[in-house]
Structures are given as structure tokens and as C-alpha cells.
Design a protein around this motif. Structure first.
Motif, PDB file in Angstrom:
ATOM      1  N   ILE A 233      10.893  -0.052  -3.552  1.00 25.80           N
ATOM      2  CA  ILE A 233       9.691   0.037  -4.393  1.00 25.80           C
ATOM      3  C   ILE A 233       8.472   0.265  -3.499  1.00 25.80           C
ATOM      4  O   ILE A 233       7.604   1.076  -3.818  1.00 25.80           O
ATOM      5  CB  ILE A 233       9.527  -1.225  -5.264  1.00 25.80           C
ATOM      6  CG1 ILE A 233      10.731  -1.363  -6.203  1.00 25.80           C
ATOM      7  CG2 ILE A 233       8.222  -1.167  -6.057  1.00 25.80           C
ATOM      8  CD1 ILE A 233      10.702  -2.590  -7.086  1.00 25.80           C
ATOM      9  N   ALA A 234       8.439  -0.443  -2.352  1.00 22.41           N
ATOM     10  CA  ALA A 234       7.337  -0.229  -1.408  1.00 22.41           C
ATOM     11  C   ALA A 234       7.368   1.215  -0.912  1.00 22.41           C
ATOM     12  O   ALA A 234       6.320   1.852  -0.762  1.00 22.41           O
ATOM     13  CB  ALA A 234       7.437  -1.202  -0.241  1.00 22.41           C
ATOM     14  N   MET A 236       8.432   3.802  -2.557  1.00 22.27           N
ATOM     15  CA  MET A 236       7.901   4.629  -3.649  1.00 22.27           C
ATOM     16  C   MET A 236       6.373   4.537  -3.678  1.00 22.27           C
ATOM     17  O   MET A 236       5.685   5.560  -3.808  1.00 22.27           O
ATOM     18  CB  MET A 236       8.485   4.153  -4.987  1.00 22.27           C
ATOM     19  CG  MET A 236       7.794   4.725  -6.207  1.00 22.27           C
ATOM     20  SD  MET A 236       8.603   4.262  -7.749  1.00 22.27           S
ATOM     21  CE  MET A 236       8.213   2.516  -7.849  1.00 22.27           C
ATOM     22  N   ASN A 237       5.848   3.309  -3.547  1.00 22.17           N
ATOM     23  CA  ASN A 237       4.388   3.118  -3.555  1.00 22.17           C
ATOM     24  C   ASN A 237       3.739   3.907  -2.422  1.00 22.17           C
ATOM     25  O   ASN A 237       2.703   4.542  -2.595  1.00 22.17           O
ATOM     26  CB  ASN A 237       4.038   1.631  -3.412  1.00 22.17           C
ATOM     27  CG  ASN A 237       4.500   0.815  -4.613  1.00 22.17           C
ATOM     28  OD1 ASN A 237       4.769   1.368  -5.675  1.00 22.17           O
ATOM     29  ND2 ASN A 237       4.606  -0.481  -4.438  1.00 22.17           N
ATOM     30  N   ARG A 238       4.395   3.856  -1.252  1.00 18.45           N
ATOM     31  CA  ARG A 238       3.880   4.553  -0.068  1.00 18.45           C
ATOM     32  C   ARG A 238       3.829   6.062  -0.339  1.00 18.45           C
ATOM     33  O   ARG A 238       2.819   6.712  -0.099  1.00 18.45           O
ATOM     34  CB  ARG A 238       4.823   4.249   1.098  1.00 18.45           C
ATOM     35  CG  ARG A 238       4.232   4.367   2.460  1.00 18.45           C
ATOM     36  CD  ARG A 238       4.999   3.496   3.450  1.00 18.45           C
ATOM     37  NE  ARG A 238       6.436   3.753   3.473  1.00 18.45           N
ATOM     38  CZ  ARG A 238       7.368   2.798   3.433  1.00 18.45           C
ATOM     39  NH1 ARG A 238       7.026   1.543   3.335  1.00 18.45           N
ATOM     40  NH2 ARG A 238       8.640   3.105   3.472  1.00 18.45           N
TER      41      ARG A 238
ATOM     42  N   LEU B  21       1.166   2.466 -10.621  1.00 22.35           N
ATOM     43  CA  LEU B  21       1.162   2.293  -9.160  1.00 22.35           C
ATOM     44  C   LEU B  21      -0.256   2.392  -8.615  1.00 22.35           C
ATOM     45  O   LEU B  21      -0.632   1.659  -7.690  1.00 22.35           O
ATOM     46  CB  LEU B  21       2.047   3.356  -8.479  1.00 22.35           C
ATOM     47  CG  LEU B  21       3.553   3.086  -8.459  1.00 22.35           C
ATOM     48  CD1 LEU B  21       4.148   3.122  -9.852  1.00 22.35           C
ATOM     49  CD2 LEU B  21       4.266   4.074  -7.572  1.00 22.35           C
ATOM     50  N   GLN B 187       3.103  -5.063  -0.563  1.00 21.84           N
ATOM     51  CA  GLN B 187       4.126  -4.303  -1.284  1.00 21.84           C
ATOM     52  C   GLN B 187       3.476  -3.204  -2.134  1.00 21.84           C
ATOM     53  O   GLN B 187       3.937  -2.068  -2.140  1.00 21.84           O
ATOM     54  CB  GLN B 187       4.927  -5.279  -2.168  1.00 21.84           C
ATOM     55  CG  GLN B 187       5.963  -4.641  -3.062  1.00 21.84           C
ATOM     56  CD  GLN B 187       7.282  -4.358  -2.353  1.00 21.84           C
ATOM     57  OE1 GLN B 187       7.446  -4.646  -1.178  1.00 21.84           O
ATOM     58  NE2 GLN B 187       8.228  -3.788  -3.083  1.00 21.84           N
ATOM     59  N   MET B 189       0.747  -1.683  -1.647  1.00 23.08           N
ATOM     60  CA  MET B 189       0.194  -0.617  -0.813  1.00 23.08           C
ATOM     61  C   MET B 189       1.290   0.091  -0.024  1.00 23.08           C
ATOM     62  O   MET B 189       1.003   0.930   0.826  1.00 23.08           O
ATOM     63  CB  MET B 189      -0.841  -1.192   0.141  1.00 23.08           C
ATOM     64  CG  MET B 189      -1.944  -1.927  -0.584  1.00 23.08           C
ATOM     65  SD  MET B 189      -3.536  -1.199  -0.355  1.00 23.08           S
ATOM     66  CE  MET B 189      -4.506  -2.606   0.078  1.00 23.08           C
ATOM     67  N   GLY B 190       2.537  -0.305  -0.269  1.00 26.87           N
ATOM     68  CA  GLY B 190       3.651   0.390   0.366  1.00 26.87           C
ATOM     69  C   GLY B 190       3.997  -0.124   1.750  1.00 26.87           C
ATOM     70  O   GLY B 190       4.718   0.540   2.492  1.00 26.87           O
ATOM     71  N   SER B 192       6.141  -2.420   3.756  1.00 26.72           N
ATOM     72  CA  SER B 192       7.319  -3.269   3.647  1.00 26.72           C
ATOM     73  C   SER B 192       8.256  -2.930   4.787  1.00 26.72           C
ATOM     74  O   SER B 192       8.396  -1.769   5.173  1.00 26.72           O
ATOM     75  CB  SER B 192       8.005  -3.026   2.304  1.00 26.72           C
ATOM     76  OG  SER B 192       9.260  -3.652   2.269  1.00 26.72           O
TER      77      SER B 192
END
Lengths: 257, 231
Positions: A233-234, A236-238, B21, B187, B189-190, B192
Motif C-alpha cells: 500500500i505504501a 502504491m501511495n509512493r 490517496l 505509510q 506518504m509512501g 515503508s
């Protein structure tokens, strides 16, 4: 063993539905959960009642067809397992089991425990693919893939699209599914040309299908039969942030016009 | 050409914010600002243990730079509005996404704090309004409220037990909100990584607890007479 089942019975999409109580007698501990339901359905059929409708296909835990809630947990109490691979030895004499379908606006109930997961297909259609040239088969190793990237892509590609993530999410979000499909292709060289269009398309489709929004709480990861991590999910957000930053369509359209 | 660029900025922002998002990124970014303020506010408050003079001088020092003070207040207001508006929009998506609820639903992996963000958040917001009326404007303050007498105002305010109790409850909720929010912003902000995310989660928990302990120590100190006994 003897169990009491409370099963969601719903004739069709417009029926409001209700929980119905059934007694499952002399359940063999070696049966799978679906075999236990098969036996119940045989009894119901012999009595002239409508058998309980549920989805299943391979019954090997790899196709993604089966799945429903058992006592409020998607795919039941065993982690990393689809309901077809869950066995009755996980339960004990006298257990009360509540069986319900996945519940989400995007997954309308068709009948009893069967839901329509076409919304997942629409998310895939919105970007979960790569374009390849037709012609003679390319050389197997023509495109090099780093081993760690191949492993991460494979982990994400393990998603069987069962819908448990949506069912377990208090927001009915499709973030784990969409994230897995995006990560699967984003890690591979073959996925790069369409990488940023893909994330924008799939994320927009998930919104149009009225899936909810991720709150990063991790219920999806816990019930995923393939143990796909929140990490996707992170990812995807990125990609979404990068894609939003890099989108040039409007500027190009006006410039060309 | 400039009009094309302006058009596309609005367009791009719209596309970004239209997706959940994008709203989550707004939640995270405004959360960073609000958290930054909390850290500064806690460090400022800790001067209560250095005595009345230090505390009041600090208040006077902040008010000696009105441009900066109002600049920060404006930034905080924008962040709070952004944080609240996007959270309400996201919460509405949630109720629309599951019109028929489960007869039975178990939470098996999520923390209590993470599932109650939409309870802790609004209560904290209500507390902040009261807190400003109590100790900044004095409208809901103690009878002895005097502008810029930060130390005395604080002591007289917390000597009212219900006020101290509300403060403590709000800080416990703040601790829960930060417990989930501080790692969740990474999380969203992507950010991880299997190696660093567990560290971020642990750090978030400790920071949340330490901040709550720091804030809660103040009303306790006032009620036990550790602070302000000479007033």
C-alpha cells in the motif's frame, strides 16, 4: 463434533437477507470447511430446502474464488489460509459459527455467501496489465530482472483477488488488492512503460467503484490468505504521489493544440 | 501561456485531491505541521517547572514577534482545517463503502487507537477550542485570568479539578491519536521498509507516550502543589 451454524441467507440481490440457524451434526474433524458445508447442503437438499450458496473452485487455496466471514474474520481463524484450506479440526465441539458474505458496496451479494467481485476486474482493466508486442516469442532472459525485484514482485503477485482485504477493512477499502497489483508490475522492467498511468487509472477506478479509503490499520494484511504486507500500500501511495507530480497531459494537450 | 500553467495547477491539485490517496497525503502533511507545533508547545510548557518569571518571559518573548506569532497561528489554522476537512471527506467514503454492516465483525490485528481516530480527533479538536478560550483569550479562563500572565493563568485554571480532568483525558486521547497517526503519516506518504517501519512504529508509540506524560504532568503538578504553591 457438533456445531451450530448461523448462516446469512439471502435469495437474491434485492432480498434484505437474514441469519438462519443450522445444526451441523457429526462433523468429521478432517473435513475442510467447504466439505462441511457440502454435507450440510446435501442434508438441506434431501429435506427439499434451498442449499447454501457459496463460491469455490480449486479448493487448493490458490484460485481466489472462495471466501466468507467466519465469526467476523475473513477466511476464518487460521492465518494465511483461504476458507477451502481451513479444516474442521480448528474448531471444537459446540462452537457457534457465524457465516456472512464479504460486505462492501462494491461487492453486492448475489446469493447467500456469494458476492459479485467484478469491481476487482474493473480495477485490473484500468491498469493491471502490460503491453507486449506480438510476433515471435522473445528470448527468455532478454530482459534482466534483479533477483530482489523478482522476489518482491512475486510476493505481490501472490494476490489471488479473493476480496478478504476489502471484507476485513472497516472502510471496505481495496488498498491491499490495488497495492499488490500495482507493486507486482512496478517492480518489474516490463511494468515500467505504463507504471504511472497504471497507478492513476487503478486508483481512480477503485474510487469509482465506491471502495473506501485506507486508514493504515492493518486488518487486511492479517486476513490475507497470501500474507501480502501493508508495504504494497505504501508502494502504491509512493507511485501515486510520483505519478501525480509527473503528470504532464494537460500541459502537453494545450501545448500541442 | 501563464493561463495554461495556472489551469493545469488547479487541474493537477484537483486530480490529486480527488483520490482518497491524495486526501491521505493532506492528512499526513497537515499532521506533520500539527505534530511539530505540539513538540514546540510541550517544550514551551515545560518551562513551568522553571518558575513564573521564566514562563511569563517566554510568553512575552513570543508576543514580541507578532508577525511570526500570527504567521504560525495562520499555518496552524490552515493545517487544522485541512486535517479536519479531509478526515470528514474520508469518513464519508467509509460509510458509503459498506452500507450493510456485519452481524459479527472482529478486529484481529489493528490497535484500538487506530480504529478510534474519528473519536479521538474530534474530542481533541473540541478540547483545543476550550483550551484557547481558557488560557489564550481567557474567555473560559479562571476568574483571575490576566493577559500574558501565563504561569498564574495556568495554575488558577488547573486548580479547577474538572478542567484538569478534561485536560488529562484530552491528552490521553492525543496520545492514542499520535500512537497511530505518527507512523501512519509515513505509510500515507509512501515511506515503508520492512526494516525501518517497525522502528518507526515503536518510535511513534514512545513519542506519543512521552508527550502525553509531559503534558499530563502539568495539571498533576498543579493539583499536588508542586507548581504554583506560592500563589
Amino acid at each position: 463434533m457438533n456445531l451450530t451454524l448461523h448462516i446469512w441467507r439471502q435469495k437474491n440481490a434485492s432480498d434484505p437477507g437474514r441469519m438462519v440457524r443450522y445444526e451441523a451434526k457429526n462433523v468429521n474433524a478432517d473435513m475442510s470447511f467447504l466439505e462441511m458445508l457440502d454435507v450440510l447442503n446435501e442434508e438441506l437438499t434431501l429435506k427439499g430446502e434451498d442449499p447454501v450458496a457459496f463460491d469455490s473452485d480449486c479448493r487448493e487455496g490458490i484460485c481466489g474464488m472462495c471466501g466468507f466471514m467466519i465469526n467476523g474474520v475473513a477466511h476464518g481463524p487460521q492465518r494465511g489460509t483461504t476458507v477451502c484450506q481451513l479444516h474442521m479440526r480448528r474448531f471444537k465441539e459446540g462452537d457457534q459459527l457465524h457465516l456472512e458474505p464479504w460486505r462492501a458496496r462494491a461487492f453486492p451479494v448475489i446469493k447467500d455467501l456469494v458476492v459479485d467481485r467484478s469491481a476487482f476486474d474493473r480495477i485490473i482493466q484500468a491498469g493491471g496489465f502490460i503491453s507486449v508486442s506480438t510476433g515471435s516469442a522473445p528470448d527468455g532472459n532478454a530482459i534482466l530482472v534483479p533477483k530482489p525485484a523478482a522476489d518482491l514482485a512475486m510476493d505481490a503477485a501472490a494476490c489471488i483477488g479473493c476480496g478478504a482485504c476489502v471484507a476485513a477493512c472497516p472502510n471496505a477499502a481495496a488498498a491491499l488488492f490495488t497495492g499488490a497489483k500495482i507493486t507486482h508490475l512496478a517492480k518489474l522492467p516490463q511494468g515500467q512503460p505504463e507504471r504511472y498511468q497504471r497507478v492513476l487509472g487503478m486508483v481512480a477506478q477503485a474510487r469509482q467503484d465506491l471502495f473506501g479509503s485506507c486508514t493504515n490499520i492493518g486488518e487486511c494484511e492479517a486476513v490475507c490468505p497470501k500474507a501480502i504486507p501493508l508495504d504494497v500500500i505504501a508502494g502504491m501511495n509512493r507511485d501515486f504521489i510520483k505519478a501525480s507530480w509527473e503528470r504532464r497531459e494537460e500541459v502537453i494537450e494545450k501545448g500541442a493544440g | 501561456m501563464s493561463s495554461v500553467a495556472a489551469d493545469s495547477h488547479v487541474h493537477r491539485a484537483f486530480h490529486f485531491y480527488q483520490e482518497s490517496l491524495g486526501k491521505k497525503v493532506v492528512m499526513a502533511a497537515t499532521g506533520v505541521v500539527l505534530f511539530g507545533y505540539l513538540v514546540a508547545h510541550l517544550l514551551g510548557n515545560m518551562q513551568v517547572y522553571l518558575g513564573a518569571e521564566q514562563m511569563d518571559n517566554y510568553a512575552a518573548f513570543l508576543h514580541s514577534m507578532p508577525a511570526l506569532l500570527w504567521g504560525v497561528r495562520a499555518l496552524l489554522l490552515i493545517s487544522i482545517v485541512g486535517h479536519i476537512v479531509s478526515s470528514i471527506q474520508l469518513a464519508r467514503l467509509k460509510s458509503a463503502a459498506r452500507p450493510v454492516s456485519y452481524v459479527k465483525k472482529e478486529a484481529i490485528a489493528s490497535s484500538y487507537a487506530s480504529r478510534t481516530m474519528m473519536w479521538s480527533g474530534p474530542i481533541i479538536a473540541f478540547f483545543v477550542i476550550f483550551h484557547i478560550l481558557d488560557l489564550t483569550t481567557g474567555a473560559a479562563g479562571a476568574a483571575q485570568f490576566q493577559d500574558l500572565r501565563a504561569y498564574e493563568n495556568l495554575v488558577y485554571s488547573f486548580r479547577r479539578v474538572p478542567v484538569a480532568a478534561f485536560y488529562i483525558v484530552a491528552m490521553v486521547l492525543l496520545c492514542m491519536h499520535l500512537y497511530h497517526g505518527l507512523w501512519s503519516m509515513f505509510q500515507s506518504m509512501g515511506v515503508s521498509h520492512p526494516r525501518y517501519t517497525p522502528i518507526i512504529k515503536r518510535a511513534a508509540a514512545w513519542v506519543a507516550i512521552l508527550m502525553a506524560v509531559g503534558f499530563i504532568s502539568i495539571p498533576i503538578s498543579v493539583l499536588t502543589g508542586l507548581v504554583g504553591a506560592n500563589l
